[in-house]
Design a protein around this motif. Structure first.
Motif, PDB file in Angstrom:
ATOM      1  N   ALA A  93      -1.058   4.831  -1.678  1.00  0.00           N
ATOM      2  CA  ALA A  93       0.071   3.784  -1.794  1.00  0.00           C
ATOM      3  C   ALA A  93       1.139   4.251  -2.987  1.00  0.00           C
ATOM      4  CB  ALA A  93      -0.611   2.522  -2.391  1.00  0.00           C
ATOM      5  N   VAL A  94       0.324   5.020  -4.023  1.00  0.00           N
ATOM      6  CA  VAL A  94       1.136   5.413  -5.294  1.00  0.00           C
ATOM      7  C   VAL A  94       2.022   6.441  -4.811  1.00  0.00           C
ATOM      8  CG1 VAL A  94       0.872   6.818  -7.312  1.00  0.00           C
ATOM      9  CG2 VAL A  94      -0.462   4.725  -7.315  1.00  0.00           C
ATOM     10  N   GLU A  95       1.492   7.334  -3.807  1.00  0.00           N
ATOM     11  CA  GLU A  95       2.291   8.746  -3.420  1.00  0.00           C
ATOM     12  C   GLU A  95       3.644   8.133  -2.482  1.00  0.00           C
ATOM     13  OE1 GLU A  95       2.457  11.749  -4.119  1.00  0.00           O
ATOM     14  OE2 GLU A  95       1.064  11.015  -5.785  1.00  0.00           O
ATOM     15  N   ARG A  96       3.249   7.076  -1.845  1.00  0.00           N
ATOM     16  CA  ARG A  96       4.471   6.240  -1.150  1.00  0.00           C
ATOM     17  C   ARG A  96       5.338   5.663  -1.840  1.00  0.00           C
ATOM     18  NH1 ARG A  96       2.307   4.231   5.042  1.00  0.00           N
ATOM     19  NH2 ARG A  96       1.319   6.217   5.294  1.00  0.00           N
ATOM     20  N   TYR A  97       4.998   4.926  -3.025  1.00  0.00           N
ATOM     21  CA  TYR A  97       6.015   4.396  -4.159  1.00  0.00           C
ATOM     22  C   TYR A  97       6.886   5.578  -4.530  1.00  0.00           C
ATOM     23  CZ  TYR A  97       4.481  -0.468  -4.151  1.00  0.00           C
ATOM     24  OH  TYR A  97       4.551  -1.957  -3.824  1.00  0.00           O
ATOM     25  N   ARG A  98       5.895   6.700  -5.072  1.00  0.00           N
ATOM     26  CA  ARG A  98       6.641   7.460  -5.676  1.00  0.00           C
ATOM     27  C   ARG A  98       7.612   8.635  -4.871  1.00  0.00           C
ATOM     28  NH1 ARG A  98       2.486  10.236  -7.469  1.00  0.00           N
ATOM     29  NH2 ARG A  98       2.605   9.101  -9.598  1.00  0.00           N
ATOM     30  N   VAL A 134      10.777  -1.391  -0.543  1.00  0.00           N
ATOM     31  CA  VAL A 134       9.457  -2.073  -0.798  1.00  0.00           C
ATOM     32  C   VAL A 134       9.375  -3.249  -0.199  1.00  0.00           C
ATOM     33  CG1 VAL A 134       8.267  -2.970  -2.963  1.00  0.00           C
ATOM     34  CG2 VAL A 134       9.832  -0.990  -3.390  1.00  0.00           C
ATOM     35  N   ILE A 152       0.641   0.062   1.744  1.00  0.00           N
ATOM     36  CA  ILE A 152       1.105  -0.830   0.674  1.00  0.00           C
ATOM     37  C   ILE A 152       0.567  -2.092   0.799  1.00  0.00           C
ATOM     38  CG2 ILE A 152       3.156  -1.769  -0.246  1.00  0.00           C
ATOM     39  CD1 ILE A 152       2.993   1.312  -0.579  1.00  0.00           C
ATOM     40  N   GLU A 184      -2.848  -1.920  -0.844  1.00  0.00           N
ATOM     41  CA  GLU A 184      -2.690  -1.783  -2.319  1.00  0.00           C
ATOM     42  C   GLU A 184      -2.610  -2.923  -3.088  1.00  0.00           C
ATOM     43  OE1 GLU A 184      -0.049   0.107  -5.942  1.00  0.00           O
ATOM     44  OE2 GLU A 184       0.509  -1.376  -4.434  1.00  0.00           O
ATOM     45  N   GLY A 239       1.666   1.479  -8.008  1.00  0.00           N
ATOM     46  CA  GLY A 239       3.025   1.444  -7.579  1.00  0.00           C
ATOM     47  C   GLY A 239       3.658   0.479  -8.291  1.00  0.00           C
TER      48      GLY A 239
END
Length: 224
Positions: free
Chosen positions: A65-70, A95, A105, A108, A125
């Motif tokens: 999820a963090v990678e998708r946000y980034r 988002v 997401i 998460e 995220g």
């Protein structure tokens, strides 16, 4: 060797995606490893080859999820054809679209409210999003879209809290909710209070110049 590595990568991604479905639906404590295996069509041996435990698997979902946000936020911040507030609107619209359509997401959001993962909020995220909002607020002040006396920290804190609140309220009330509309409303209320008269006059005539596209989500895999 390359074919084996690709097969292992696909297996790992399938397990993470299946785990995200299970965590998003059942929460962490009630999540079933058997249901995760069934959803991924992987063997128990394959799962334990990639992950040591259910907690390890949950953290892999959080990392995805963090990678998708980034990836998403960096793409929006790199736009040079839009002003900062339009970039912010497009970023938040994506988002919201992910919260409706991206199981990683969604998982998460469910996991970080579990006691086992409260500390992960600080690196999740939401933290990345908050930093991006502040950065865009600074740009908007420099470009005279927000007033010169606007406080970028206050702007970022207020907006991120409003967005999180919209998401939590949606869970409580149940039923279909247009999350994209809710996020846009939250942004507009804050911008109305802090925007320059010149930008607001133009905005009321033109409206927003950016929105998210479903094709940008890349929701078919566990990693961006």
């Amino acid at each position: 060797m390359a074919r084996q590595q690709e097969r292992a990568r696909r297996t790992r991604a399938a397990i993470i995606r299946s785990a995200a479905v299970e965590f998003g639906k059942s929460g962490y404590a009630a999540a079933s490893l058997n249901r995760i295996l069934e959803g991924s069509r992987a063997t128990k041996g394959a799962m334990y080859f990639h992950f040591d435990s259910k907690e390890d698997l949950a953290r892999a979902v959080l990392d995805a999820a963090v990678e998708r946000y980034r990836t998403s936020i960096e793409r929006w911040l790199g736009r040079t054809d839009l002003g900062p507030l339009d970039i912010l609107r497009g970023m938040l619209d994506e988002v919201a679209l992910r919260l409706d359509n991206d199981i990683i997401i969604q998982a998460e959001f469910r996991l970080i409210i579990e006691p086992e993962f409260h500390r992960d909020v600080q690196a999740g995220g939401g933290r990345i999003l908050g930093r991006a909002i502040r950065m865009l607020a600074v740009r908007a002040i420099d470009q005279k879209q927000l007033r010169h006396d606007a406080d970028p920290d206050k702007f970022a804190r207020t907006l991120t809290a409003a967005l999180a609140g919209q998401r939590y309220v949606t869970d409580m009330v149940g039923g279909p909710v247009d999350m994209r509309m809710r996020f846009t409303e939250a942004l507009e209320i804050i911008v109305e209070a802090m925007g320059t008269p010149e930008w607001l006059e133009e905005f009321r005539t033109v409206g927003w110049r950016a929105s998210a596209r479903p094709d940008d989500l890349n929701v078919g895999t566990a990693s961006p």
